[in-house]
Design a protein around this motif. Structure first.
Motif, PDB file in Angstrom:
ATOM      1  N   ARG A   1      39.721  35.904 108.509  1.00  0.00           N
ATOM      2  CA  ARG A   1      38.568  35.204 107.936  1.00  0.00           C
ATOM      3  C   ARG A   1      37.655  36.247 107.324  1.00  0.00           C
ATOM      4  NH1 ARG A   1      37.225  31.798 113.151  1.00  0.00           N
ATOM      5  NH2 ARG A   1      39.279  30.845 113.441  1.00  0.00           N
ATOM      6  N   PHE A   2      37.158  35.900 106.151  1.00  0.00           N
ATOM      7  CA  PHE A   2      36.381  36.866 105.386  1.00  0.00           C
ATOM      8  C   PHE A   2      34.921  36.422 105.285  1.00  0.00           C
ATOM      9  CE2 PHE A   2      40.805  37.275 103.857  1.00  0.00           C
ATOM     10  CZ  PHE A   2      41.023  38.572 104.300  1.00  0.00           C
ATOM     11  N   THR A   3      34.063  37.432 105.371  1.00  0.00           N
ATOM     12  CA  THR A   3      32.619  37.204 105.310  1.00  0.00           C
ATOM     13  C   THR A   3      32.214  36.719 103.919  1.00  0.00           C
ATOM     14  OG1 THR A   3      32.437  39.105 106.798  1.00  0.00           O
ATOM     15  CG2 THR A   3      30.393  38.304 105.786  1.00  0.00           C
ATOM     16  N   GLY A   4      31.354  35.736 103.888  1.00  0.00           N
ATOM     17  CA  GLY A   4      30.879  35.208 102.605  1.00  0.00           C
ATOM     18  C   GLY A   4      31.950  34.431 101.860  1.00  0.00           C
ATOM     19  N   TYR A   5      32.992  33.996 102.594  1.00  0.00           N
ATOM     20  CA  TYR A   5      34.081  33.200 101.998  1.00  0.00           C
ATOM     21  C   TYR A   5      34.524  32.138 103.009  1.00  0.00           C
ATOM     22  CZ  TYR A   5      38.667  32.345  99.693  1.00  0.00           C
ATOM     23  OH  TYR A   5      39.764  31.785  99.080  1.00  0.00           O
ATOM     24  N   HIS A   6      35.010  32.578 104.177  1.00  0.00           N
ATOM     25  CA  HIS A   6      35.310  31.633 105.264  1.00  0.00           C
ATOM     26  C   HIS A   6      34.169  31.584 106.278  1.00  0.00           C
ATOM     27  CE1 HIS A   6      39.408  33.328 104.140  1.00  0.00           C
ATOM     28  NE2 HIS A   6      39.443  32.086 103.724  1.00  0.00           N
ATOM     29  N   LEU A   7      33.346  32.619 106.281  1.00  0.00           N
ATOM     30  CA  LEU A   7      32.235  32.758 107.229  1.00  0.00           C
ATOM     31  C   LEU A   7      30.968  32.951 106.412  1.00  0.00           C
ATOM     32  CD1 LEU A   7      34.022  35.541 109.328  1.00  0.00           C
ATOM     33  CD2 LEU A   7      33.811  33.135 110.020  1.00  0.00           C
ATOM     34  N   ASP A   8      29.855  32.416 106.884  1.00  0.00           N
ATOM     35  CA  ASP A   8      28.608  32.600 106.140  1.00  0.00           C
ATOM     36  C   ASP A   8      28.242  34.081 106.086  1.00  0.00           C
ATOM     37  OD1 ASP A   8      28.078  30.018 105.325  1.00  0.00           O
ATOM     38  OD2 ASP A   8      27.057  29.482 107.190  1.00  0.00           O
ATOM     39  N   GLY A   9      27.751  34.495 104.924  1.00  0.00           N
ATOM     40  CA  GLY A   9      27.460  35.900 104.689  1.00  0.00           C
ATOM     41  C   GLY A   9      25.976  36.207 104.589  1.00  0.00           C
ATOM     42  N   GLY A  10      25.670  37.207 103.786  1.00  0.00           N
ATOM     43  CA  GLY A  10      24.368  37.852 103.836  1.00  0.00           C
ATOM     44  C   GLY A  10      23.371  37.491 102.756  1.00  0.00           C
TER      45      GLY A  10
END
Ligand SMILES: [Zn+2]
Ligand SMILES: [Zn+2]
Length: 319
Positions: A99-108
């Motif tokens: 899982r990738f940050t700012g794609y599958h997971l909320d990012g910054g």
């Protein structure tokens, strides 16, 4: 907290008040101070990458602080299963469940973010928050691309944006010779490439002054692969550094013969992150950043889209 939220591909991000994210066991909550804007964010907004989490907070070059003041970076690789054959063979960048940050997971692109502690990276003291943000993807993926170029002495960089401006410095630090290729006619970018240590810089449709041992293509333009290939020495490699690229035109086999190769670079491992951030204080003299407030994230993305910036684009979350 404030967040710039993507509701559907093709729409602008919306500035919203959303609930503070709550960390699960193993996660840390960081107060975000800076978040780099990456071309990948544009690909997600434009619907060129399949199945993002929606609604989504973009951003995977995050510098923030834990509630007890520790400074950490959150990169693209946000979680892996740790059990698949890729994870078990040192290739967690290829994990099929990643899982990738700012794609599958909320990012910054928000005041706060939660992240799995095991994938966070320490930020070297030498860089302030805004300067450090582009190290986390532009620098890191650039570093992996350079590593996959092997021990090539003469390196061509196609597309002199956020990544190339860092990789040029790292490559020089490693004693390599760097050749920068910029968009035809973009004299400002050419000067920038010279400033960052290229021994030659020119237009992407020009031949280099001598053959190259590797070319790294940062621009998402498939034609550049076949542009670069004829300039490679025997055994040379074209490394495609982006997550998305337009189609690569067909080309005569003769251009690939003599063990030339074309390869892509996918994601990063935690080891890449640790190695690069240990090297960065020595190898990266500076990062050049154009700074936007969170509420102007759409404008920041548009600047990147139009290629109007030298170096990297960063959101400043402290104002
Ligand atoms: Zn895995
Ligand atoms: Zn990125």
């Amino acid at each position: 907290m404030r967040a710039m939220v993507l509701h559907a591909a093709g729409e602008p991000l919306r500035l919203e008040e959303v609930p503070l994210p709550v960390p699960e066991p193993g996660q840390v909550r960081l107060r975000v101070s800076a978040c780099g804007v990456c071309r990948t964010d544009l690909h997600i907004v434009d619907g060129e990458l399949p199945n993002p989490k929606l609604p989504l907070v973009l951003g995977h070059q995050i510098v923030g602080r834990t509630e007890d003041g520790q400074r950490l970076g959150v990169p693209w690789l946000g979680w892996t299963d740790g059990t698949c054959r890729f994870c078990l063979s040192g290739r967690e960048n290829l994990c099929e469940s990643a899982r990738f940050t700012g794609y599958h997971l909320d990012g910054g692109y928000a005041d706060w973010v939660v992240a799995d502690e095991r994938y966070c990276l320490p930020i070297p003291d030498r860089f302030d928050d805004l300067e450090a943000a582009p190290l986390l993807c532009a620098g890191l993926i650039g570093y992996r691309s350079l590593r996959l170029a092997g021990d090539a002495e003469r390196i061509g960089l196609y597309g002199f944006g956020a990544s190339a401006h860092i990789v040029a410095q790292v490559a020089r630090h490693q004693g390599r010779r760097v050749f920068g290729f910029v968009r035809t006619g973009d004299a400002v970018a050419r000067d920038f490439a010279y400033e960052l240590g290229c021994e030659w810089a020119g237009w992407s449709d020009e031949p280099p002054p001598e053959e190259l041992d590797a070319a790294i293509v940062f621009a998402p333009v498939g034609e550049l692969v076949t542009t670069a290939l004829p300039w490679l020495a025997r055994g040379g490699v074209v490394v495609c550094a982006g997550i998305h690229m337009s189609d690569i035109p067909s080309f005569p086999y003769e251009l690939l013969w003599q063990e030339r190769s074309i390869r892509s670079v996918a994601n990063l491992t935690r080891q890449d992150g640790e190695e690069f951030l240990a090297l960065a204080p020595h190898a990266v003299r500076r990062t050049q950043v154009s700074i936007f407030p969170l509420g102007d994230a759409n404008e920041a993305l548009n600047h990147l889209r139009r290629g109007e910036v030298q170096g990297a684009v960063v959101l400043n979350l402290t104002e």
